[in-house]
Design an enzyme around this catalytic site. Structure first.
Site, short mmCIF file in Angstrom:
data_model
loop_
_atom_site.label_atom_id
_atom_site.label_comp_id
_atom_site.label_asym_id
_atom_site.label_seq_id
_atom_site.Cartn_x
_atom_site.Cartn_y
_atom_site.Cartn_z
N HIS A 298 -1.71 1.13 7.51
CA HIS A 298 -2.17 1.03 6.12
C HIS A 298 -2.22 2.42 5.51
CE1 HIS A 298 -4.23 -0.47 2.62
NE2 HIS A 298 -5.26 0.35 2.82
N CYS B 209 0.83 -1.21 0.00
CA CYS B 209 0.00 0.00 0.00
C CYS B 209 0.86 1.25 0.00
CB CYS B 209 -0.95 0.00 1.20
SG CYS B 209 -0.14 -0.10 2.80
#
Length: 528
Positions: free
Chosen positions: A495, A204
């Site tokens: 994230h 990510c």
């Protein structure tokens, strides 16, 4: 020892003139495919030579002599202004402001329907109320522009890069266009350019930066117009892969893209990012820009080996100049250095580094549309701290060239040259011998940012750590927000996602393969 996420800006949208593209509004005469019918009234006698003279003397101005002539002559004949989008009448010697409609008044009174934009060279018809396209006029404009660029070529420097010539299709491309007549129409609700990216295992950090880069307008224009000329092996060139990535994003496909080739090249050229453990998005941005910079060639076809004198597309878009002034406390002599930068890393309140105690709203002003009413720290606060004078102390004396001895000094950083795209890195990840943590302080940032107070040229306006707000209407230091990278979670488990601006007022949240619509409030409330 600092890492974190970013807030990314691009310049505030400015009006541009494209001579071959017609955007028609309501109540405006729509031109036929043959072009503007009012041009024929101008095409008499020596019209071509007259038009060439106007382009040579008042538009492109290739020589020093013509530039001086343009500077002296090109003022509005009604108000005397140099700016306000000056246009020249094509029928007589008259310069007038387009913004204040002085050229419009002249056209109406004299019935002179055509004028030329002295900055961009576009021809405007006051009957059609639009910039027009005429093949013969366009050809003359291009020929004179090329002559001017050749004359100017030897004067270009790092801070005045040469302009790109206009793209024209080759015979092969024209043949392809004829055999593929289907066209995609760009509308305000168009989703071309929006595409998710598959997470290949803690990637990510890469996906969020790729989304920001692929929505950087000038970088998109560069890659979609085949500007990159590669002499490396295509399977090892990151610029070639980025070019292919832009093709994938703007192909119109809606299924998520799998960036496995990009990941492989990142691992190959930036080995500290190799592996499937979690990585930092800011580190990836700097590593990606560095590899792209090394694999790029500048406009003269030379390898981009010298970061201080490079004209590759990466440096043209992302490189700014940071000025450092060190002032001796005894003789007050100043030593100045200017270093290139790709991003600015900003300290946050709550870190172990003391943050400048600002007095919220102390001067009763609001800068960049940010307010201290909520008590929140603003991006402007962080920039003020970054550019404040810092006393170096007795433990960091420098040798003063004026005193010829080691003296205490103060150091101040300011922006000497602003990049086209400004990247601000908020240092949320703190690493020290005693501490590893994420700083969750909320930082307010605006949709539009004025960098004028932080310029080296604005130092005289700086008093007691506060800034006088610029009232200059023609401000080239304003930026518009177009991407925000966010991190959720902790240092050990987190994230990354990105907010990107697709059109002027349309925001989308990119969460790996999932893309959802977002509001201005979603963006501005996020933890940049």
């Amino acid at each position: 020892h600092w890492r974190g996420s970013m807030v990314v800006f691009r310049p505030k949208d400015k009006t541009s003139h494209v001579s071959s593209l017609k955007i028609h509004k309501t109540n405006v005469t729509v031109m036929s495919p043959a072009g503007c019918p009012h041009v024929n009234g101008f095409k008499v006698d020596n019209w071509k030579q007259n038009l060439r003279v106007i382009y040579q003397c008042f538009v492109w101005s290739g020589s020093a002599e013509t530039r001086k002539r343009k500077a002296k002559s090109c003022v509005c004949h009604m108000c005397g202004a140099h700016l306000n989008r000056l246009h020249s009448c094509l029928y007589c010697v008259f310069f007038g402001c387009f913004t204040k409609k002085h050229i419009h008044e002249h056209a109406k009174n004299k019935r002179h329907n055509l004028a030329i934009d002295l900055l961009y060279g576009g021809i405007y018809c006051f009957v059609c109320q639009d910039y027009i396209y005429d093949k013969e006029m366009e050809q003359i404009a291009k020929e004179e522009q090329r002559k001017a660029w050749k004359l100017q070529g030897k004067f270009f420097t790092l801070f005045n890069p040469p302009k790109y010539s206009t793209w024209e299709p080759t015979k092969r491309e024209l043949e392809l266009l004829r055999h593929n007549p289907k066209r995609r129409k760009m509308t305000t609700n168009c989703t071309i350019g929006l595409r998710g990216l598959i997470n290949l295992g803690n990637t990510c950090f890469m996906n969020c930066i790729v989304q920001a880069l692929t929505h950087t307008p000038l970088l998109r224009d560069f890659f979609l117009s085949d500007r990159h000329k590669c002499e490396m092996q295509s399977n090892s060139c990151l610029v070639c892969e980025m070019s292919q990535l832009f093709q994938e994003f703007y192909s119109g496909h809606r299924s998520p893209h799998i960036p496995f080739r990009l990941l492989h090249l990142v691992w190959t050229h930036a080995r500290h990012l190799a592996g499937y453990e979690q990585q930092d998005a800011h580190e990836f941005l700097i590593a990606a820009l560095d590899v792209l910079h090394r694999h790029c060639k500048d406009d003269n076809g030379k390898k981009a080996n010298n970061p201080n004198n490079c004209n590759c597309i990466i440096d043209q878009i992302f490189t700014g100049g940071l000025q450092s002034d060190v002032t001796c406390q005894v003789c007050h002599g100043v030593s100045t250095t200017i270093d290139p930068f790709w991003d600015i890393s900003l300290d946050l309140p709550g870190s172990s580094t003391p943050f400048w105690p600002l007095s919220p709203g102390g001067d009763g002003s609001t800068l960049n549309g940010e307010s201290h009413l909520s008590g929140a720290t603003t991006l402007t606060d962080c920039l003020r701290r970054f550019t404040r004078p810092e006393h170096l102390g007795s433990g960091a004396k420098i040798k003063c060239s004026g005193c010829h001895s080691y003296q205490e000094s103060t150091k101040q950083l300011t922006m000497k040259k602003l990049p086209i795209v400004a990247c601000f890195h908020l240092k949320r990840f703190e690493h020290s011998a005693k501490l590893r943590r994420k700083i969750i302080t909320y930082v307010s940032f605006p949709l539009e940012l004025d960098m004028t107070p932080f310029m080296a040229s604005s130092k005289e306006n700086r008093m007691n750590g506060q800034y006088q707000q610029s009232v200059d209407v023609f401000n080239d230091n304003k930026y518009s927000l177009f991407a925000v990278v966010n991190h959720q979670g902790t240092l050990e488990s987190g994230h990354y996602t990105t907010f990107i601006r697709q059109h002027m007022d349309q925001w989308f949240k990119c969460d790996d393969a999932i893309i959802t619509k977002a509001s201005n409030k979603d963006v501005l409330d996020s933890e940049g």
